[in-house]
Design a protein around this motif. Structure first.
Motif, short mmCIF file in Angstrom:
data_model
loop_
_atom_site.label_atom_id
_atom_site.label_comp_id
_atom_site.label_asym_id
_atom_site.label_seq_id
_atom_site.Cartn_x
_atom_site.Cartn_y
_atom_site.Cartn_z
N LEU A 184 0.82 -1.20 0.00
CA LEU A 184 0.00 0.00 0.00
C LEU A 184 0.86 1.25 0.00
O LEU A 184 0.61 2.19 -0.75
CB LEU A 184 -0.93 -0.01 1.21
N GLN A 185 1.92 1.28 0.84
CA GLN A 185 2.77 2.47 0.84
C GLN A 185 3.40 2.70 -0.54
O GLN A 185 3.51 3.83 -1.01
CB GLN A 185 3.87 2.36 1.90
N GLY A 186 3.83 1.61 -1.18
CA GLY A 186 4.42 1.74 -2.51
C GLY A 186 3.44 2.27 -3.53
O GLY A 186 3.79 3.06 -4.41
N GLU A 187 2.18 1.85 -3.42
CA GLU A 187 1.13 2.36 -4.31
C GLU A 187 0.98 3.87 -4.15
O GLU A 187 0.92 4.62 -5.13
CB GLU A 187 -0.19 1.65 -3.98
N VAL A 188 0.95 4.32 -2.89
CA VAL A 188 0.79 5.75 -2.64
C VAL A 188 2.02 6.53 -3.09
O VAL A 188 1.92 7.57 -3.73
CB VAL A 188 0.50 6.00 -1.15
N LEU A 189 3.22 6.02 -2.76
CA LEU A 189 4.45 6.72 -3.12
C LEU A 189 4.63 6.81 -4.62
O LEU A 189 4.90 7.91 -5.16
CB LEU A 189 5.65 6.00 -2.49
N GLY A 190 4.49 5.69 -5.32
CA GLY A 190 4.67 5.71 -6.77
C GLY A 190 3.68 6.61 -7.46
O GLY A 190 4.02 7.34 -8.41
N THR A 191 2.43 6.58 -7.00
CA THR A 191 1.40 7.44 -7.59
C THR A 191 1.70 8.91 -7.32
O THR A 191 1.53 9.77 -8.20
CB THR A 191 0.02 7.06 -7.03
N GLN A 192 2.15 9.23 -6.09
CA GLN A 192 2.47 10.61 -5.75
C GLN A 192 3.62 11.15 -6.62
O GLN A 192 3.56 12.28 -7.13
CB GLN A 192 2.89 10.71 -4.28
N ILE A 193 4.64 10.33 -6.82
CA ILE A 193 5.77 10.77 -7.65
C ILE A 193 5.31 11.08 -9.06
O ILE A 193 5.70 12.09 -9.66
CB ILE A 193 6.88 9.71 -7.64
#
Length: 431
Positions: A184-193
């Motif tokens: 989940l954190q990776g989903e949020v981080l990648g999308t934010q970038i």
């Protein structure tokens, strides 16, 4: 705004940007992503699943002994003080309630994966007959002791482990966590970038189950949003020189660089900026999102962003003030709420079972979190214990949010905050 996600027991998940839009997190991500670490064995059909067990009404007279293996030293030592303060505050609140359950806590160091500190600490705690151990913070450290803890019939409850490998680990239903999986954190981080307008991304990554797992989920999300990961460079715990990794990643000229590290970011960040890379184009994660006001020159990472699971403690009323009464030196509150809630859930499960053995606690943990169905919503130990003493089911929602465990001991509801660094190298929540 907050980024919120809820997963059902079938492992489908959705991430919601409250009041604005919905961001999907696929079920495939939550069940199928793997890291470079060896695949863990799948557990048998979990005893924690199924209908809620009956609660026996009546007063309790229980003493619950817990231990901690939280980082007093090593690469995550900055997380130790808020986590230990969260544990200590929960113990105080439970004991102050005087409702028939007394908690004794023994604090020990976890170190990091460059030492065998955690094994020695666990051996000591088990010799003192603890029923539950809170920790470790590092997923890599937990992997070194999970079999030792669960093999002894003791609950291991981490407030900060985020590796996806633990979801299906063969832990006899004794491993639990209040932190969400890094899928989940990776989903949020990648999308934010990607949302920030970056088309290319480089990653400098700690080569362990935490780092490679989070890097993989970040890469998947960023590329799903149309971006391209142009370089990924790994390093090992204990490394102190990162010139090769910096050269490899900057040679690809990425729009943004994500640092998926622990406190190695203290060395990597100024070296990157010193090489000419813009500090505002860096992205941090929960393992290194820290107060760098005393480490870096002012302004070198202004505009850099990072992700951190959990609610913003600034929105939690007097919780921060009460933590500072426990430890007046606190400046960082990462995973303090998750640590507090870990102790509360263990205590409520023991109260529900009227039994402080690790096996009994594990059988009631999902239940008191609300994961087996409806129960009276409670937000503190007093309300929960009074309801249980009356024979009622409870659904504990704490300072880290509605936990609600699934059949694997993972929280099905989580918040991932997005933060931005300001001129003094401290960070503020922006999403």
């Amino acid at each position: 705004m907050s980024v919120f996600a809820k997963a059902s027991a079938s492992r489908s998940v959705r991430a919601v940007v409250t009041g604005v839009a919905m961001v999907g997190v696929s079920a495939l991500l939550l069940t199928g992503c793997s890291s470079n670490a060896a695949e863990p064995a799948e557990s048998e059909a979990p005893a924690a699943s199924g209908d809620a067990q009956a609660i026996t009404a009546g007063d309790r007279d229980l003493t619950l002994k817990i231990g901690t293996i939280l980082p007093q030293s090593g690469a995550l030592a900055f997380l130790g003080p808020p986590e230990e303060a969260g544990v200590a505050l929960a113990v105080k609140d439970i004991n102050d309630a005087k409702l028939g359950l007394t908690v004794e806590a023994i604090f020990r160091d976890s170190g990091d994966t460059t030492t065998d500190t955690a094994t020695g600490s666990v051996t000591d705690l088990l010799s003192q007959d603890v029923s539950a151990i809170i920790g470790a913070a590092s997923s890599g450290v937990s992997k070194t002791v999970i079999d030792q803890i669960t093999g002894a019939g003791v609950v291991q409850f981490s407030p900060a482990n985020t590796s996806a490998d633990f979801t299906k680990y063969a832990d006899k239903d004794l491993y639990w966590r209040t932190a969400p999986s890094d899928l989940l954190q990776g989903e949020v981080l990648g999308t934010q970038i990607a949302d920030d307008g970056n088309s290319t991304l480089g990653l400098i990554v700690l080569n362990d189950s935490y780092g490679t797992g989070l890097a993989e989920s970040t890469t998947t999300a960023f590329e799903a949003a149309g971006g391209e990961v142009v370089a990924t460079s790994l390093f090992n715990e204990g490394d102190s020189n990162f010139a090769a990794q910096i050269s490899e990643v900057t040679a690809a000229n990425p729009d943004a660089i994500a640092l998926i590290t622990f406190d190695q970011a203290k060395v990597i960040t100024p070296a990157l900026v010193g090489s000419g890379y813009p500090g505002g184009n860096l992205y941090f994660v929960d393992g290194n999102l820290a107060d760098y006001s005393k480490d870096f020159d002012a302004g070198i990472i202004t505009g850099a962003k990072g992700t951190l699971p959990g609610l913003d403690v600034g929105t939690l009323g007097d919780f921060t003030d009460r933590l500072k009464e426990i430890d007046p030196t606190l400046t960082d509150y990462s995973y303090a709420a998750e640590s507090y809630d870990a102790v509360m859930l263990v205590a409520l499960a023991a109260y529900a079972a009227n039994d402080v053995s690790g096996e009994a606690i594990s059988k009631y943990l999902r239940q008191v979190s609300g994961g087996t169905g409806d129960g009276k919503e409670v937000t503190d130990f007093t309300a929960g214990a009074e309801a249980l003493a009356a024979g009622d089911q409870v659904n504990y929602d704490g300072f880290s949010g509605p936990v609600t465990f699934d059949e694997n001991g993972d929280p099905t509801e989580a918040t991932i905050g997005v933060y931005e660094y300001i001129e003094d190298n401290t960070f503020k929540r922006i999403n």
